[in-house]
Scaffold this active site. Structure first.
Site, PDB file in Angstrom:
ATOM      1  N   THR A   1       0.835  -1.206   0.000  1.00  0.00           N
ATOM      2  CA  THR A   1       0.000   0.000   0.000  1.00  0.00           C
ATOM      3  C   THR A   1       0.867   1.253   0.000  1.00  0.00           C
ATOM      4  OG1 THR A   1      -1.731  -1.204   1.179  1.00  0.00           O
ATOM      5  CG2 THR A   1      -1.835   1.208   1.265  1.00  0.00           C
TER       6      THR A   1
ATOM      7  N   CYS B   1     -19.198  -7.786   1.037  1.00  0.00           N
ATOM      8  CA  CYS B   1     -20.496  -8.133   1.619  1.00  0.00           C
ATOM      9  C   CYS B   1     -20.762  -7.252   2.819  1.00  0.00           C
ATOM     10  CB  CYS B   1     -20.489  -9.561   2.134  1.00  0.00           C
ATOM     11  SG  CYS B   1     -19.352 -10.620   1.289  1.00  0.00           S
TER      12      CYS B   1
HETATM   13  N1  PLP Z   1      -1.627  -4.475  -4.316  1.00  0.00           N
HETATM   14  C1  PLP Z   1      -2.108  -5.709  -4.508  1.00  0.00           C
HETATM   15  C2  PLP Z   1      -2.323  -6.215  -5.893  1.00  0.00           C
HETATM   16  C3  PLP Z   1      -2.397  -6.533  -3.420  1.00  0.00           C
HETATM   17  O1  PLP Z   1      -2.892  -7.743  -3.626  1.00  0.00           O
HETATM   18  C4  PLP Z   1      -2.175  -6.029  -2.121  1.00  0.00           C
HETATM   19  C5  PLP Z   1      -2.511  -6.890  -0.991  1.00  0.00           C
HETATM   20  O2  PLP Z   1      -3.027  -6.612   0.013  1.00  0.00           O
HETATM   21  C6  PLP Z   1      -1.670  -4.726  -1.974  1.00  0.00           C
HETATM   22  C7  PLP Z   1      -1.407  -3.985  -3.093  1.00  0.00           C
HETATM   23  C8  PLP Z   1      -1.411  -4.120  -0.628  1.00  0.00           C
HETATM   24  O3  PLP Z   1      -0.245  -4.673  -0.049  1.00  0.00           O
HETATM   25  P1  PLP Z   1      -0.026  -4.592   1.517  1.00  0.00           P
HETATM   26  O4  PLP Z   1      -0.975  -5.544   2.134  1.00  0.00           O
HETATM   27  O5  PLP Z   1       1.417  -5.012   1.702  1.00  0.00           O
HETATM   28  O6  PLP Z   1      -0.229  -3.171   1.924  1.00  0.00           O
END
Ligand code: PLP
Length: 408
Positions: free
Chosen positions: A74, A327
């Protein structure tokens, strides 16, 4: 068949590997120095971080000074996007392009930017959840300042043609970011071969710990920081480094890279067993690309049922899977990403929202797990169909079904 617990939600998160855990261990209680300190304890931590940086860089085909540590996917996605827009040296403009099936870390960031006066184009996807270079070409404008398209989708597993898409953006001198959180550690990722300017990865998707990730930034591309403070990570990402996390991430990625060929073979075979068997169930359809898909993700829709009911019933049988549905009690809606993927047989089944199911596997799964899933799933679907409980979400208050859980 004897009841067992089968974890088939590896796209959400994975178990930390033994090697990653062992590598992290010393950095909690023995080598706990702050990597910015000049004494021995600090320098031991510093060396561990720099070794991890080199190792991660090697695993993704980068130079070590192109890798910056973050708190996860993120943050990496947010940094790539906000950093690109804040970059004083970059071309000025108010338009960004993302795909319509991005993870919320990108999608919601684009939506937020719209509230701040930017314009975002959300590229629609085809029935397999992919976008074409021609589509991207058509969306680019003179004031486009960033393209961000994910390498592999977390809900349906489709792998997108990043190298080709990146070429299109670069032909117009527009920087390209890819969220490769679901790809790194599972399929070969070579940043220089892909040509991308920025790439996000996250440790907990490949047997590393949660809360740590990295952003690859192409050499010479100096994104301004969005985490400002003590000046760690060459002044680009402040905050005391998560030494155990970084070490664990590097170890996990080394393992994943070393075993990738064998893992792909094993996991793809299990995934295809699931796909072949599930598609024999009446009303079941595959979502995502039939071939260009992550080795571990088998994803489906089931017409005439609800996601919550299937996932809750599977959970009762010991199977941890997830739905493609957001949901909230009493109502079921397909997630944003799944809504964007046109479901092929909607005409045949009418407008009713189908149930979505994602079974995500990795090399820790066994054929016995698959036997169990394939034994239980058709029974669950049959029971739900006959009792018509599939449409009665409220009666399936199994454990805590989160309000609006975004699929990760
Ligand atoms: N992008 C994708 C495609 C993901 O599957 C995730 C998973 O949660 C994230 C970003 C976010 O990563 P994180 O959980 O390390 O913040």
């Amino acid at each position: 068949m004897e009841k067992r617990v089968v974890y088939a939600d590896n796209a959400a998160t994975t178990a930390v590997s033994d090697a990653a855990l062992a590598a992290m261990q010393p950095y909690f209680q023995q080598e706990y120095g702050n990597a910015s300190s000049i004494h021995d304890a600090g320098q031991t931590a510093r060396r561990a971080i720099e070794a991890a940086r080199k190792s991660i860089a090697k695993s993704i085909g980068a130079y070590h000074n192109e890798v910056f540590f973050t708190s996860g996917g993120t943050e990496s996605d947010n940094w790539a996007i906000f950093g690109s827009l804040l970059d004083k040296n970059a071309k000025k403009g108010k338009h960004i392009v993302v795909s319509s099936i991005e993870h919320s870390a990108v999608h919601r960031t684009a939506e937020f930017l719209e509230t701040m006066g930017y314009e975002a184009t959300y590229l629609p996807v085809d029935i397999y959840g992919s976008v074409t270079p021609a589509q991207l070409e058509a969306a680019l404008r003179d004031d486009t300042v960033l393209v961000s398209i994910m390498m592999a989708n977390n809900e349906i597993g489709t792998i997108l043609p990043i190298r080709e898409l990146c070429e299109v953006a670069h032909a117009r001198r527009i920087p390209f970011h890819t969220d490769a959180v679901q790809a790194v550690g599972h399929i070969p990722v070579d940043v220089h071969a892909l040509g991308v300017d920025m790439l996000s990865l996250s440790a907990h998707k490949f047997h590393g710990p949660k809360g740590v990730g990295a952003l690859y930034m192409k050499l010479g591309r100096v994104l301004p920081p969005v985490m400002i403070g003590g000046g760690q990570e060459s002044n680009r990402r402040s905050g005391t480094e998560n030494v155990p996390g970084i070490v664990g991430m590097a170890t996990a990625l080394e393992e994943a890279t070393a075993n990738m060929r064998a893992n792909i073979r094993k996991v793809t075979a299990m995934r295809d067993r699931v796909i072949q068997a599930v598609l024999k169930i009446d009303g079941a359809e595959l979502t995502g690309h039939p071939k260009d898909r992550l080795p571990g993700i088998a994803s489906f829709v089931f017409h005439g049922l609800t996601s919550t009911a299937i996932v809750a019933e599977l959970a009762r049988e010991g199977i941890c899977a997830s739905s493609g549905a957001a949901c909230s009690s009493g109502s079921t809606e397909l997630t944003r990403a799944l809504k964007e993927v046109p479901v092929r047989d909607n005409e045949k089944y009418g407008e009713k929202v189908p149930a979505a199911l994602r079974i995500s596997l990795n090399e820790y799964n066994t054929n016995a797990d698959i036997d169990y899933i394939l034994h239980k799933l058709p029974m669950v679907v049959a029971v739900l169909k006959t009792t018509q409980m599939g449409s009665n979400v409220i009666s399936y208050g199994h454990g805590h079904i989160l309000e609006n859980p975004d699929l990760d």
